[in-house]
Write a protein that holds these residues in place. Sequence first.
Motif, PDB file in Angstrom:
ATOM      1  N   GLY A   1      -2.108 -11.268 -12.157  1.00 44.95           N
ATOM      2  CA  GLY A   1      -2.344 -12.249 -11.098  1.00 44.95           C
ATOM      3  C   GLY A   1      -2.110 -11.733  -9.700  1.00 44.95           C
ATOM      4  N   PHE A   2      -2.137 -10.415  -9.497  1.00 41.25           N
ATOM      5  CA  PHE A   2      -1.973  -9.867  -8.148  1.00 41.25           C
ATOM      6  C   PHE A   2      -3.153 -10.294  -7.264  1.00 41.25           C
ATOM      7  CE2 PHE A   2       0.924  -5.909  -8.846  1.00 41.25           C
ATOM      8  CZ  PHE A   2       1.822  -6.684  -9.554  1.00 41.25           C
ATOM      9  N   ILE A   3      -2.843 -10.611  -6.020  1.00 43.86           N
ATOM     10  CA  ILE A   3      -3.871 -11.003  -5.052  1.00 43.86           C
ATOM     11  C   ILE A   3      -3.996  -9.949  -3.963  1.00 43.86           C
ATOM     12  CG2 ILE A   3      -4.592 -12.743  -3.364  1.00 43.86           C
ATOM     13  CD1 ILE A   3      -2.924 -14.791  -4.969  1.00 43.86           C
ATOM     14  N   GLY A   4      -2.899  -9.613  -3.316  1.00 42.39           N
ATOM     15  CA  GLY A   4      -2.925  -8.656  -2.223  1.00 42.39           C
ATOM     16  C   GLY A   4      -3.081  -9.354  -0.885  1.00 42.39           C
ATOM     17  N   THR A   5      -2.690  -8.653   0.157  1.00 45.39           N
ATOM     18  CA  THR A   5      -2.759  -9.226   1.504  1.00 45.39           C
ATOM     19  C   THR A   5      -3.791  -8.520   2.375  1.00 45.39           C
ATOM     20  OG1 THR A   5      -0.964  -7.758   2.240  1.00 45.39           O
ATOM     21  CG2 THR A   5      -0.341  -9.937   1.407  1.00 45.39           C
ATOM     22  N   GLY A   6      -4.602  -7.678   1.751  1.00 46.51           N
ATOM     23  CA  GLY A   6      -5.632  -6.964   2.491  1.00 46.51           C
ATOM     24  C   GLY A   6      -6.306  -5.940   1.612  1.00 46.51           C
TER      25      GLY A   6
ATOM     26  N   VAL B   1       8.382  -4.267  -0.777  1.00 40.90           N
ATOM     27  CA  VAL B   1       7.542  -4.538   0.395  1.00 40.90           C
ATOM     28  C   VAL B   1       7.611  -6.038   0.683  1.00 40.90           C
ATOM     29  CG1 VAL B   1       5.231  -4.404   1.396  1.00 40.90           C
ATOM     30  CG2 VAL B   1       6.028  -2.600  -0.166  1.00 40.90           C
ATOM     31  N   ALA B   2       8.235  -6.406   1.785  1.00 39.20           N
ATOM     32  CA  ALA B   2       8.564  -7.810   2.050  1.00 39.20           C
ATOM     33  C   ALA B   2       7.336  -8.700   2.086  1.00 39.20           C
ATOM     34  CB  ALA B   2       9.341  -7.916   3.360  1.00 39.20           C
ATOM     35  N   HIS B   3       6.275  -8.306   2.803  1.00 45.22           N
ATOM     36  CA  HIS B   3       5.142  -9.215   2.911  1.00 45.22           C
ATOM     37  C   HIS B   3       4.336  -9.267   1.619  1.00 45.22           C
ATOM     38  CE1 HIS B   3       3.269  -5.386   4.212  1.00 45.22           C
ATOM     39  NE2 HIS B   3       2.131  -5.889   3.778  1.00 45.22           N
ATOM     40  N   HIS B   4       4.434  -8.267   0.746  1.00 47.15           N
ATOM     41  CA  HIS B   4       3.837  -8.384  -0.580  1.00 47.15           C
ATOM     42  C   HIS B   4       4.596  -9.411  -1.418  1.00 47.15           C
ATOM     43  CE1 HIS B   4       1.846  -4.091  -0.566  1.00 47.15           C
ATOM     44  NE2 HIS B   4       1.361  -4.900   0.358  1.00 47.15           N
ATOM     45  N   ASN B   5       5.928  -9.362  -1.304  1.00 51.29           N
ATOM     46  CA  ASN B   5       6.756 -10.212  -2.152  1.00 51.29           C
ATOM     47  C   ASN B   5       6.709 -11.688  -1.762  1.00 51.29           C
ATOM     48  OD1 ASN B   5       7.521  -7.947  -3.547  1.00 51.29           O
ATOM     49  ND2 ASN B   5       9.490  -7.713  -2.512  1.00 51.29           N
ATOM     50  N   LYS B   6       6.225 -11.981  -0.571  1.00 51.28           N
ATOM     51  CA  LYS B   6       6.125 -13.380  -0.150  1.00 51.28           C
ATOM     52  C   LYS B   6       4.977 -14.102  -0.847  1.00 51.28           C
ATOM     53  CE  LYS B   6       8.035 -12.694   4.513  1.00 51.28           C
ATOM     54  NZ  LYS B   6       7.717 -12.708   5.965  1.00 51.28           N
ATOM     55  N   GLN B   7       4.088 -13.350  -1.457  1.00 49.03           N
ATOM     56  CA  GLN B   7       2.880 -13.937  -2.031  1.00 49.03           C
ATOM     57  C   GLN B   7       3.094 -14.305  -3.502  1.00 49.03           C
ATOM     58  OE1 GLN B   7      -0.702 -11.384  -2.680  1.00 49.03           O
ATOM     59  NE2 GLN B   7      -1.660 -12.788  -1.239  1.00 49.03           N
ATOM     60  N   LYS B   8       2.834 -15.553  -3.834  1.00 55.07           N
ATOM     61  CA  LYS B   8       2.910 -15.993  -5.220  1.00 55.07           C
ATOM     62  C   LYS B   8       1.721 -15.431  -5.993  1.00 55.07           C
ATOM     63  CE  LYS B   8       2.869 -20.185  -8.065  1.00 55.07           C
ATOM     64  NZ  LYS B   8       2.704 -21.662  -8.044  1.00 55.07           N
TER      65      LYS B   8
ATOM     66  N   THR C   1       5.567 -10.163  -6.607  1.00 55.04           N
ATOM     67  CA  THR C   1       5.669  -8.722  -6.841  1.00 55.04           C
ATOM     68  C   THR C   1       7.117  -8.229  -6.763  1.00 55.04           C
ATOM     69  OG1 THR C   1       5.106  -8.358  -4.511  1.00 55.04           O
ATOM     70  CG2 THR C   1       3.326  -8.155  -6.114  1.00 55.04           C
ATOM     71  N   ALA C   2       8.043  -9.092  -6.385  1.00 56.56           N
ATOM     72  CA  ALA C   2       9.457  -8.701  -6.373  1.00 56.56           C
ATOM     73  C   ALA C   2      10.000  -8.524  -7.789  1.00 56.56           C
ATOM     74  CB  ALA C   2      10.291  -9.746  -5.634  1.00 56.56           C
ATOM     75  N   GLN C   3       9.307  -9.093  -8.771  1.00 64.21           N
ATOM     76  CA  GLN C   3       9.725  -8.961 -10.164  1.00 64.21           C
ATOM     77  C   GLN C   3       9.020  -7.778 -10.833  1.00 64.21           C
ATOM     78  OE1 GLN C   3       8.873 -12.527  -9.238  1.00 64.21           O
ATOM     79  NE2 GLN C   3      11.016 -12.395  -8.613  1.00 64.21           N
ATOM     80  N   ASN C   4       9.525  -7.435 -12.009  1.00 62.63           N
ATOM     81  CA  ASN C   4       8.859  -6.482 -12.877  1.00 62.63           C
ATOM     82  C   ASN C   4       7.672  -7.200 -13.515  1.00 62.63           C
ATOM     83  OD1 ASN C   4       9.109  -3.777 -13.744  1.00 62.63           O
ATOM     84  ND2 ASN C   4       9.737  -4.467 -15.768  1.00 62.63           N
ATOM     85  N   ASN C   5       6.453  -6.728 -13.282  1.00 63.53           N
ATOM     86  CA  ASN C   5       5.272  -7.482 -13.718  1.00 63.53           C
ATOM     87  C   ASN C   5       4.531  -6.776 -14.852  1.00 63.53           C
ATOM     88  OD1 ASN C   5       4.824 -10.014 -12.025  1.00 63.53           O
ATOM     89  ND2 ASN C   5       5.354  -8.493 -10.469  1.00 63.53           N
TER      90      ASN C   5
END
Length: 586
Positions: A441-446, A460-467, A475-479
Motif C-alpha cells: 500500500g505504499f503511495i509516495g510523496t513524489g 524519513v519523516a515526511h514519508h512516515n506521515k503518509q498512511k 512506512t515507520a513500521q516494518n512492512n
Amino acid sequence: MSFNRSLTIVVLSCTLLALLGCQQDSTVKIQQDKTHLKTTATDLLPYQTRPIEDEVFYFVLPDRFSNGDTSNDNGAKDLPISFGGYDPSNEMAFHGGDLAGLTNKLPYLEQLGITSIWLTPILRNQAVQGDISGYHGYWVLDFTEIDPHLGSNDALKTLIDEAHKRNIKIFFDIITNHTADVIKYKECHGEDGAGWSESGEACPYISLAELEQGKSYQTVIQKGNEHLKTPAWLNNPKHYHNQGDSTFTGENSLNGDFFGLDDLNTESPAVVGGMIDIYKNIITTFKPDGFRIDTVKHVNIEFWQQFIPTLEQHAKAQGIENFFMFGEVYSGDPVELSKFTTEGTLPSVLDFGLQSVLYQTLVENKPTALFNELFAQDRLYKDANQLLNFTGNHDMGRFAYLLSKQNKYTQQEITQRLKLATAITYFVRGIPVIYYGDEQGFIGTGDNHNARQDMMPSEVAHHNKQKLLASTASTAQNNFDINHPLYQFFSTLSSIYHQHAALRKAKQTVLFTSDETGILALRKQDNTNDYVIVFNTATQEKTVPLPLTGTYQVVFKSAQQSIRAEGEKLHVSLPGLSFAIYHAKK
C-alpha cells in the motif's frame, strides 16, 4: 466503440442459473467457479528452462528493502570514494538495505508469487555526488565488484544461489550509457573540477555542428580521482562524448551527460568492445538469469546490434540457455519502443506505452478505446507477449501517487484503481512487474527519491506521515505483512497467472472497447483454451453484450456480477472498477 461480433465470451456461476432464468437450450452454458490454490515459483518449470512469459517480476531497490548486515551501512572504509552517504532520515541518502536483507526476505517474495527479482544496479558506485548519494546504483565506478553498501561479491552469489533453490530468477539492472560523474569541465565546474552538474552547475550542451566549428569543453579530473574507474580504460576522457549536459531531446539525448554523469562514446569500437567484455565477465562470474538495460534509447542503435547477440551467445556458452534481456526505452510510443526489439535486436522492452494508457484510463478517466489503439500496434514488436508491463516505477512515481496527486480520489478508490491497473498488467499480453512496496500500500510523496520508500522501518519523516493504502500502518513500521489486503490480492493474481498458461501465452484479441470509461474485453485463445477477460474502468456498473458458444467457467471475479443469457448472447454486468476472467475448453 469497437466490437467484434464473430467472437464469443464468458460466464458466471451455475448457482446463478436459476435466478437468471437461463434457457436449457441456450448455446451458452455455465459452470461453477473454480477455487484457486496458491501457486509459487516452486510449482513451476525449473528456472533453467522456464520461458520468460511464465515470469512475475518484482522490481526492488536493495538499499530500500531490508537491512541484513548493519556493518556495511557506510560502505568500505578502505575505498573513500565508495564510503559514506548513509543517512536513513534523508530520502536522497543510503538507508542500509543490502543483499543479505533481500536474501532473508526470499520467503516473503516467494509467497507473493514472484518468480523473478529485478535489482537496481548493484555494482560499486561513487558514494556521494554533490548532496546526493548513489544508493540507487546508477553511478557506477567499478564494473567488477558489488557496491560495499550492499555487501560483497560473495553476498550476491549467496542471493542468487538461495533464489535459485526456490526456483526464482535474478535479473541485474545494467548500464552502458554512462559511468559516475568523474570527468568535469573547467568552464562549468571550476579549474579543479570541484563542481557538480546535478547540484546546479550544469554545462550547456555543445552540438555536433559546434564541435565541427571548434567549440569544446576542457575536461578536468580532480586530483586523486584519475584512476577511480575499473576497468582502467574507463578513466580516459577520450572514451566519452564530453559535450555537456543533456536536455534529453534531439542529438543531445544520445551524446549529452545525464546530470553530469560521464556519457560514454558508444559509437567507438573500443567502447563497444570494452562494454561487451565488462558484461561477459559479469555473466561468467555471477551467472544471473538476465539483464534489464538502463537508458537504451540514449545509446546509438548500432551499439545494441553488436552488444545484444554477443551477450546472448556468451550466456549460452556459460550454460544459461534462457538468458533474457529487456530494455528501458522511456517513451510511450510503440513505434519508438518497438524499434529497439527489431532494428535494435533487444528481446524486449518495458512497455511504457501500456503504462501511459493505464494512466490515461484509470487516472485521467479517458476512454478504453485507447487500449484498442495500443494493442493494434503490437505487430510492430518482435513479440508483444514478452513486453514487460508495469503501473509505475522509481522514476515516474508509484501508480498510487499518480492517482493521489489528482486530489479527487479517496484512499479506497485509489486502492481500487491500483488493483485494477495491476490486474491489467497481469492479464493483457505481456509480463507483469510489481514495483516493490505496492503490495504493502505504499503511495509516495513524489517521483524519484520520494517514490523509493523503505520496506524496513523508515526514518524519513515526511514519508512516515503518509498512511498506507488498505492499512493503518505507515512506512515507520516494518512492512512485510503477508496478510495485507494488497499482498493477498497480488498473490492471487500471481496464482491465477501461473495456473493458466493460455493467459500468459495465447494470442490476444480485443473484443470490446468503449469511447468512454467502461468496458475493456479481451479474448485469449490457443488450440485448446478460450479465455475472456473483462475489465470495467468506470466507477458505475457497466454491461456489455457478448455472443457466445460453448461452456464457460468463472476463473476469477473481483466483485459480484450479474449475467443474463439471451439466445447466443451473454450480457455481462460488472460493478465499477472490477474485472472478471472466464474460461472455456474447446
